[in-house]
Design a protein around this motif. Structure first.
Motif, PDB file in Angstrom:
ATOM      1  N   THR A  10       3.928   0.501   0.131  1.00  0.00           N
ATOM      2  CA  THR A  10       3.514  -0.027  -1.176  1.00  0.00           C
ATOM      3  C   THR A  10       4.721  -0.198  -2.094  1.00  0.00           C
ATOM      4  O   THR A  10       4.776  -1.143  -2.884  1.00  0.00           O
ATOM      5  CB  THR A  10       2.463   0.926  -1.800  1.00  0.00           C
ATOM      6  N   LYS A  43       1.267  -3.609   1.897  1.00  0.00           N
ATOM      7  CA  LYS A  43       0.961  -2.306   1.312  1.00  0.00           C
ATOM      8  C   LYS A  43       0.514  -1.338   2.388  1.00  0.00           C
ATOM      9  O   LYS A  43       0.190  -1.734   3.509  1.00  0.00           O
ATOM     10  CB  LYS A  43      -0.179  -2.463   0.307  1.00  0.00           C
TER      11      LYS A  43
ATOM     12  N   GLU B  37      -0.136  -8.410  -2.750  1.00  0.00           N
ATOM     13  CA  GLU B  37      -0.650  -7.831  -1.504  1.00  0.00           C
ATOM     14  C   GLU B  37       0.313  -7.999  -0.333  1.00  0.00           C
ATOM     15  O   GLU B  37       0.220  -7.276   0.659  1.00  0.00           O
ATOM     16  CB  GLU B  37      -1.964  -8.534  -1.115  1.00  0.00           C
TER      17      GLU B  37
END
Lengths: 418, 418
Positions: A10, A43, B37
């Motif tokens: 992330t 992520k 994302e």
């Protein structure tokens, strides 16, 4: 053999951390002639990783996955692989024993949650480099997957020790790769491409890349083949072909930067340099002194923003400034001679100009710069008009001044007295 | 709102170049609470880019594409977008006029190949930030695509000026975002994090980011809410809470850089400055002169690499250098007084030290630096030991010298005579 890298974390998607693993693997793959087609950062989320693993299965012969193998909640890689390939998770006995051993060495008591670290999808082959953390490989369809830890200090040695050799073995590739990057100044990217297109030497064996690298343009040449020596010969031939076309605009490949190149040449000539800067504001001195050992040939400089300083430190005659202004060929010449005399240097390099955004006039717009170079055989001045903001004009001024000196220190130049 | 970044550039997949654009955009999106994302790096190859654009259409609400908008063969983005979305290419009149204007300004004659730069897929909306290069946006289905140049100096201002505001608008959320970045010098990232954790004001409403930005540490604070005025108040409160804890290490937020801050303060005091540099080699002068209008308070400087120059230009007594060496507090003090007198400036700032890699001794190892500051009420010297390579020692020397002057120009300082 072609493949891709999937890096999970992330922190890579918040911009907090710069990627190190993918770039490292990319470089190593490139050097080994293995074709990397794609890098994806995701992520720490199992569904997205599972989806991306399935997509990669269709299109890549090898897939390197980094990160997400640790003990915390955000370590989702094993679960995602199991989900994507419908493989149940099993405890690997070798890993389990290794974990118990590591804990014992560190005198940490066993807890059940550590068993999670030994879970792998059924069919996985453990990649154990001995000292550092393990990964595993897994073949699905025609695709080889390599799952590696995300900590660069663990990932990189594992990659070198076990992944790269496996890939080279699998690819059956016996080809070598040779690559060189040429640096040019004074030519645009599109003009350079036109020139390269005209060169017969640049056939399909040569991969060419153009990289603007303000204020320079960089050209990368890559060749592949079975015989490294032949490739080195080919690269040398290509460089010569480029040099024959672009001449002086090619910065000699013997140094990594223009200031290092100027330093090498000054050293070779047994010459010394002093610099007087107005609009470049110290950037020429700064660049020259970035080179270790520059005190051997660079004696110093002055940054003379005020007219008073030009007169006091460089003996620029007040009449010269009065007659032609501080931004003029006459002032530049006087500054070059003044700094040469002041520092008792072989060369005196001077610049005066208008970096903007203020200070321009219709006759002398922002970007007007006078350069002067004093050498053993006299002094010469040149006028330039640069475009851009203050920072760009400073950079172009410093680069053009250093580049003039570089050319001057080649054979047959007019001020150098040889 | 969730989305992804696609960065094109073969150099990213050979590991030759580190990505700057995707990381920059990632950070800015994170600061604005927009959900990123996925980041994908692709080669400059139209089929792969077209395939990836189509995949992103299905899964993302926004897609930021960087690179491949230039004039050369490896610039394939426009063709890939046209192919993916089955859109014909049209010449954009606004772009065409802009290109002609740019060429005319630089006195480069028109050639037909430049027309290629004005080709965009039908329906594209040009993103023109005024000064720098353009991009375009394109809506397909429910997805917004933003196509941006690959050169970071062009991509980043365009992203800030036109893409981020558009995304915030599209995200439909009527919440405002207020963000500020604090710059600190003299504190590590982990020490800063410890301090922030102790501050009660930093509750869940505040997104905090830590960014090492050598030699500074940057702290980003982001808050969201319906009322901009309340958010601005909250940001001011947070900044005060940080300042109360870190004091002088917080660079006042009124300027974007330390050199700009020093300039503002000199201007406010009606004071002027001259600089004598040895080991920093011109970097202090360079940084000061990066600020437009710096000639109002910066009178100039000298780079005195040789002892002779220190004596001749700065009247450093030969006995001082003979007795204590060129790298000593006495020499630094003499240099600061010398440059102050020479330029008739309010302040004289001087540094002398050993930037390495050569030149160190057991008594004066590489990284030993003496700074001196001469002001209306006297002269003071300070010794520092810096760690790092030559470049880092130069940077730390310049930063520490400028930071001293910044603190000196606050109330109650000892050399300023107020």
């Amino acid at each position: 053999m072609h493949g891709e890298i999937i890096a999970t974390g992330t922190e890579l998607l918040t911009g907090r951390v710069a990627d190190l693993n993918a770039r490292y693997a990319a470089r190593r793959l490139h050097e080994s002639c293995l074709n990397l087609e794609r890098i994806t950062f995701l992520k720490d989320a199992a569904p997205q990783l599972a989806e991306t693993l399935l997509q990669s299965l269709g299109r890549s012969q090898f897939v390197i996955v980094t990160g997400g193998l640790g003990p915390t909640d955000d370590d989702i890689t094993v679960a995602a692989a199991s989900q994507a390939f419908q493989l149940r998770l099993v405890h690997d006995e070798h890993l389990l024993a290794r974990i118990r051993r590591c804990l014992a060495e560190r005198q940490i008591p066993w807890e059940d949650r550590y068993a999670r670290l030994a879970l792998v999808p059924e069919g996985a082959v453990i990649l154990d480099p001995g000292a550092a953390a393990c990964g595993f490989s897994l073949k699905q369809g025609q695709t080889w997957f390599f799952f590696l830890p995300g900590v660069p200090l663990e990932m990189q040695p594992l990659f070198d020790a076990l992944v790269l050799p496996a890939l080279l073995e699998l690819s059956g590739c016996r080809e070598c790769v040779e690559q060189c990057t040429l640096r040019l100044f004074g030519i645009t990217e599109s003009r350079l491409q036109e020139i390269i297109h005209q060169l017969a030497e640049f056939d399909q064996r040569v991969a060419v890349g153009y990289y603007p690298n303000f204020p320079e343009t960089h050209l990368s040449l890559t060749v592949r083949g079975p015989d490294r020596q032949a490739l080195q010969g080919l690269i040398a031939e290509l460089v010569e072909a480029v040099r024959a076309k672009v001449g002086d605009m090619l910065l000699e490949p013997e140094a990594e930067s223009l200031e290092e190149l100027v330093g090498l040449k000054l050293r070779r000539h047994g010459a010394s340099l002093a610099v007087a800067e107005s609009c470049s504001g110290g950037l020429i001195c700064h660049r020259l002194t970035n080179i270790p050992g520059s005190s051997d040939y660079f004696l110093g400089g002055v940054v003379t923003y005020s007219n008073h300083a030009k007169m006091d430190l460089l003996q620029v005659p007040p009449e010269t400034i009065g007659r032609t202004g501080a931004v003029s060929a006459d002032t530049a010449r006087a500054m070059a001679l003044g700094v040469q005399q002041r520092f008792h240097s072989t060369y005196g390099l001077a610049v005066t100009g208008i970096a903007g955004p203020g200070g321009g006039t219709p006759e002398k717009p922002v970007g007007t710069v006078h350069l002067a170079l004093a050498g053993p055989c006299g002094v010469e001045a040149r006028q330039h008009f640069f475009h851009g903001n203050r920072e760009m004009i400073k950079i172009l001024t410093a680069q053009t001044a250093l580049d003039w000196l570089r050319r001057e220190l080649q054979d047959g130049a007019s001020l150098s007295g040889h």
